[in-house]
Design a protein around this motif. Structure first.
Motif, PDB file in Angstrom:
ATOM      1  N   LEU A   1       0.836  -1.198   0.000  1.00 36.00           N
ATOM      2  CA  LEU A   1       0.000   0.000   0.000  1.00 36.00           C
ATOM      3  C   LEU A   1       0.875   1.253   0.000  1.00 36.00           C
ATOM      4  O   LEU A   1       0.584   2.214  -0.723  1.00 36.00           O
ATOM      5  CB  LEU A   1      -0.950   0.009   1.198  1.00 36.00           C
ATOM      6  CG  LEU A   1      -1.892   1.211   1.275  1.00 36.00           C
ATOM      7  CD1 LEU A   1      -2.749   1.323   0.019  1.00 36.00           C
ATOM      8  CD2 LEU A   1      -2.772   1.118   2.509  1.00 36.00           C
ATOM      9  N   GLN A   2       1.950   1.251   0.777  1.00 34.33           N
ATOM     10  CA  GLN A   2       2.864   2.398   0.768  1.00 34.33           C
ATOM     11  C   GLN A   2       3.404   2.639  -0.629  1.00 34.33           C
ATOM     12  O   GLN A   2       3.449   3.779  -1.097  1.00 34.33           O
ATOM     13  CB  GLN A   2       4.025   2.161   1.733  1.00 34.33           C
ATOM     14  CG  GLN A   2       3.664   2.272   3.185  1.00 34.33           C
ATOM     15  CD  GLN A   2       4.837   1.906   4.088  1.00 34.33           C
ATOM     16  OE1 GLN A   2       5.948   1.663   3.625  1.00 34.33           O
ATOM     17  NE2 GLN A   2       4.584   1.848   5.385  1.00 34.33           N
ATOM     18  N   ASN A   3       3.806   1.567  -1.314  1.00 30.51           N
ATOM     19  CA  ASN A   3       4.318   1.698  -2.674  1.00 30.51           C
ATOM     20  C   ASN A   3       3.241   2.211  -3.624  1.00 30.51           C
ATOM     21  O   ASN A   3       3.517   3.043  -4.488  1.00 30.51           O
ATOM     22  CB  ASN A   3       4.878   0.366  -3.176  1.00 30.51           C
ATOM     23  CG  ASN A   3       6.152  -0.023  -2.467  1.00 30.51           C
ATOM     24  OD1 ASN A   3       6.871   0.830  -1.946  1.00 30.51           O
ATOM     25  ND2 ASN A   3       6.439  -1.308  -2.421  1.00 30.51           N
ATOM     26  N   ARG A   4       2.030   1.710  -3.456  1.00 28.80           N
ATOM     27  CA  ARG A   4       0.916   2.157  -4.306  1.00 28.80           C
ATOM     28  C   ARG A   4       0.655   3.649  -4.092  1.00 28.80           C
ATOM     29  O   ARG A   4       0.465   4.401  -5.047  1.00 28.80           O
ATOM     30  CB  ARG A   4      -0.337   1.344  -3.987  1.00 28.80           C
ATOM     31  CG  ARG A   4      -1.526   1.731  -4.823  1.00 28.80           C
ATOM     32  CD  ARG A   4      -2.738   0.873  -4.530  1.00 28.80           C
ATOM     33  NE  ARG A   4      -3.869   1.391  -5.272  1.00 28.80           N
ATOM     34  CZ  ARG A   4      -5.122   1.151  -4.976  1.00 28.80           C
ATOM     35  NH1 ARG A   4      -5.429   0.348  -3.959  1.00 28.80           N
ATOM     36  NH2 ARG A   4      -6.098   1.670  -5.689  1.00 28.80           N
ATOM     37  N   LEU A   5       0.650   4.096  -2.846  1.00 28.74           N
ATOM     38  CA  LEU A   5       0.413   5.510  -2.555  1.00 28.74           C
ATOM     39  C   LEU A   5       1.549   6.381  -3.093  1.00 28.74           C
ATOM     40  O   LEU A   5       1.303   7.451  -3.645  1.00 28.74           O
ATOM     41  CB  LEU A   5       0.241   5.722  -1.050  1.00 28.74           C
ATOM     42  CG  LEU A   5      -1.036   5.149  -0.445  1.00 28.74           C
ATOM     43  CD1 LEU A   5      -0.991   5.227   1.075  1.00 28.74           C
ATOM     44  CD2 LEU A   5      -2.269   5.845  -0.990  1.00 28.74           C
ATOM     45  N   ARG A   6       2.795   5.924  -2.927  1.00 27.77           N
ATOM     46  CA  ARG A   6       3.936   6.694  -3.440  1.00 27.77           C
ATOM     47  C   ARG A   6       3.876   6.809  -4.952  1.00 27.77           C
ATOM     48  O   ARG A   6       4.137   7.863  -5.517  1.00 27.77           O
ATOM     49  CB  ARG A   6       5.248   6.038  -3.019  1.00 27.77           C
ATOM     50  CG  ARG A   6       5.611   6.300  -1.598  1.00 27.77           C
ATOM     51  CD  ARG A   6       7.010   5.797  -1.271  1.00 27.77           C
ATOM     52  NE  ARG A   6       7.171   5.759   0.158  1.00 27.77           N
ATOM     53  CZ  ARG A   6       7.521   4.682   0.845  1.00 27.77           C
ATOM     54  NH1 ARG A   6       7.796   3.557   0.221  1.00 27.77           N
ATOM     55  NH2 ARG A   6       7.619   4.728   2.152  1.00 27.77           N
TER      56      ARG A   6
END
Length: 122
Positions: free
Chosen positions: A6-11
């Motif tokens: 999710l962090q990667n998706r948001l970034r």
């Protein structure tokens, strides 16, 4: 693992990745603010609220079972009453376990960006 995805998706969406939105005005390309994180937040809220609603329903059933068994206990329960109560506890725990697995699965889908997130009963 899901949290990292999710962090990667948001970034990715915040730096003009797949979630970036472009609008043109008379041949000009303007980058409008990406709101994918707001969509993700709404998905998370729906999944979480549905999960909590399901938990509350099972807890209400558990309280009914407890109240019924307390009444039986004051009258002197039979072996069948005790066994039935035991099985009710196990069934309730199993239902909550299934609900937990389901919400974990839905969170994984959201973290990956899967569009087929099922927001059905959790």
């Amino acid at each position: 693992k899901s949290s990292i995805m999710l962090q990667n998706r948001l970034r990715q969406s915040s730096v003009g990745g797949a979630g970036a939105k472009y609008s043109g005005n008379k041949g000009e390309a303007n980058l409008s603010p990406c709101i994918e994180h707001v969509d993700i937040a709404q998905e998370l809220l729906v999944v979480h609220r549905s999960h909590i609603d399901g938990l509350m329903a099972t807890l209400r059933m558990d309280m009914d079972i407890i109240n019924e068994f307390e009444a039986i206990l004051h009258q002197g329960p039979s072996e069948d009453d005790v066994l039935s109560y035991f099985e009710s506890i196990q069934a309730s725990l199993e239902e909550r376990f299934d609900m937990s697995r389901n919400v974990h699965s839905q969170l994984d889908k959201i973290s990956r960006g899967d569009d087929d997130t099922d927001n059905g009963p959790i």
